[in-house]
Write a protein that holds these residues in place. Sequence first.
Motif, short mmCIF file in Angstrom:
data_model
loop_
_atom_site.label_atom_id
_atom_site.label_comp_id
_atom_site.label_asym_id
_atom_site.label_seq_id
_atom_site.Cartn_x
_atom_site.Cartn_y
_atom_site.Cartn_z
N PHE A 51 10.11 1.21 29.84
CA PHE A 51 9.53 0.16 30.68
C PHE A 51 10.27 0.01 32.02
N GLU A 96 2.94 2.79 30.68
CA GLU A 96 2.79 1.61 29.82
C GLU A 96 3.28 0.30 30.45
N ASN A 97 3.70 0.32 31.69
CA ASN A 97 3.85 -0.92 32.46
C ASN A 97 3.97 -0.59 33.96
N ARG A 116 -0.31 0.04 22.98
CA ARG A 116 -0.84 0.81 24.11
C ARG A 116 -0.86 2.31 23.78
N ALA A 151 4.39 -3.72 22.47
CA ALA A 151 3.69 -3.29 23.69
C ALA A 151 3.51 -1.77 23.70
N ASP A 198 5.27 -13.06 23.22
CA ASP A 198 5.11 -11.78 23.92
C ASP A 198 4.80 -10.67 22.93
N TRP A 231 7.71 -8.37 35.26
CA TRP A 231 6.87 -9.08 34.29
C TRP A 231 7.72 -9.99 33.41
N ARG A 232 8.85 -9.45 32.92
CA ARG A 232 9.68 -10.23 32.01
C ARG A 232 10.32 -11.42 32.72
N GLU A 268 14.15 -6.15 32.07
CA GLU A 268 13.83 -4.80 32.53
C GLU A 268 12.70 -4.73 33.54
N SER A 269 11.89 -5.79 33.63
CA SER A 269 10.72 -5.71 34.53
C SER A 269 10.47 -7.04 35.22
N CYS A 272 -1.28 -7.89 31.55
CA CYS A 272 -0.48 -8.40 30.44
C CYS A 272 0.01 -9.75 30.95
N PHE A 317 -1.84 -5.99 22.31
CA PHE A 317 -1.53 -4.76 23.06
C PHE A 317 -2.50 -3.61 22.75
O1 AHR Z 1 6.02 -6.85 26.17
C1 AHR Z 1 5.42 -6.84 27.40
C2 AHR Z 1 5.91 -5.69 28.21
O2 AHR Z 1 7.31 -5.76 28.33
C3 AHR Z 1 5.41 -5.62 29.64
O3 AHR Z 1 4.34 -4.78 29.82
C4 AHR Z 1 6.57 -5.01 30.34
O4 AHR Z 1 6.50 -5.03 31.73
C5 AHR Z 1 7.69 -5.69 29.70
O5 AHR Z 1 8.90 -5.17 29.96
#
Ligand code: AHR
Length: 341
Positions: A216, A243-244, A192, A188, A132, A57-58, A54-55, A294, A151
């Motif tokens: 996210f 939150e992200n 948060r 997460a 994570d 980051w992942r 989804e991000s 993160c 978190f």
């Molecule tokens: O678990 C971490 C979170 O999950 C990160 O902040 C986010 O970007 C990801 O999808």
Amino acid sequence: MCKKKRYLSTALILTLLMTLLLSFFACGKKSINVAEEEENSNLVVVGFSQPGAESAWRVALTDSVKESFTEENGYKLIYKDGQSKQDNQIRDIRTFIQQGVDYIILSPIVETGWDTVLSEAKAAGIPVIVCDRNVVVANESLYTAFVGSDFKSEGESAIRCIEDLVKTKGEQDTINIVHIQGTIDSSAQLGRSKALEDAIESHENWNLVYQDCGEFTKAKAREIMAQAITEVGAENIDIVYCENDEEAFGAMAAMNEAGIAYGDTNKIKVVSFDAISSALEMCMNGQISVEVECNPLQGPYIYKLVSRLEENQVVPKITYVYEDYYTGADITQDFIESRKY
Ligand code: AHR
């Protein structure tokens, strides 16, 4: 007659030579395959279950784990993407168990609902490293170790920065907050969100004006922010707590579309988590006011744990990865370029 005999023996010799050559190559090929198989069977097999992609980051977390568990390092990594569904992750873990992997790495989409499948892994004698986000299970012996983020502490860093951002305001001035949450019940989100809820409780003039779950993702957060602007009015918003980073990008896109100014020099301030390079760039330029890191570079931490387990050593139950937080003044271009994500 003699001539014919000589021809025959030459043909015989040639056939024999060909047969010898063929069997030599066949044997050679076979021995290469056997060597390959033997080499593969010496690899430690690790199954890695991610909740989705989804991000950015992942994706950085996936890359970090893949870069650590390489064949050169003696590992074979089997990667599975749960497509944002816990059921898929549970199915993937069951597949790992059937395959007889040596270790399972699990990044859980949400905290609860893992007891049964983790019991199955334990019964099969497969150590599980949770990474994570964490799991909440009735019996903590169902997983071997956790490596990941704290978190709640990330959220508390964001709160200290918000206190700093609004310190010029009087105690009577209301601070109106839009809260875009991550996937509900993920560690997460829980950590948060809890930090923000506690802060709203303890600061009399902090006021939650709008809250919804952005999953996210940029797309969902964009919709939520557009809705918040319609329902609350931009003039009644001081802080957008995302939150992200994907959610921050979505919230900013909605404000850009509505022609609403935000950032360090404007009333509305954006606060975000992850600190991926493109977000740090925006923080340096004053569009995002706070970036709480993160850290997705968890592969080396997990690798160290698994290596120790391979040597039958005891490993710590909880390892928190190193994380920092930033405002525009802390960031330089060199710093952004020095980062891996
Ligand atoms: O678990 C971490 C979170 O999950 C990160 O902040 C986010 O970007 C990801 O999808």
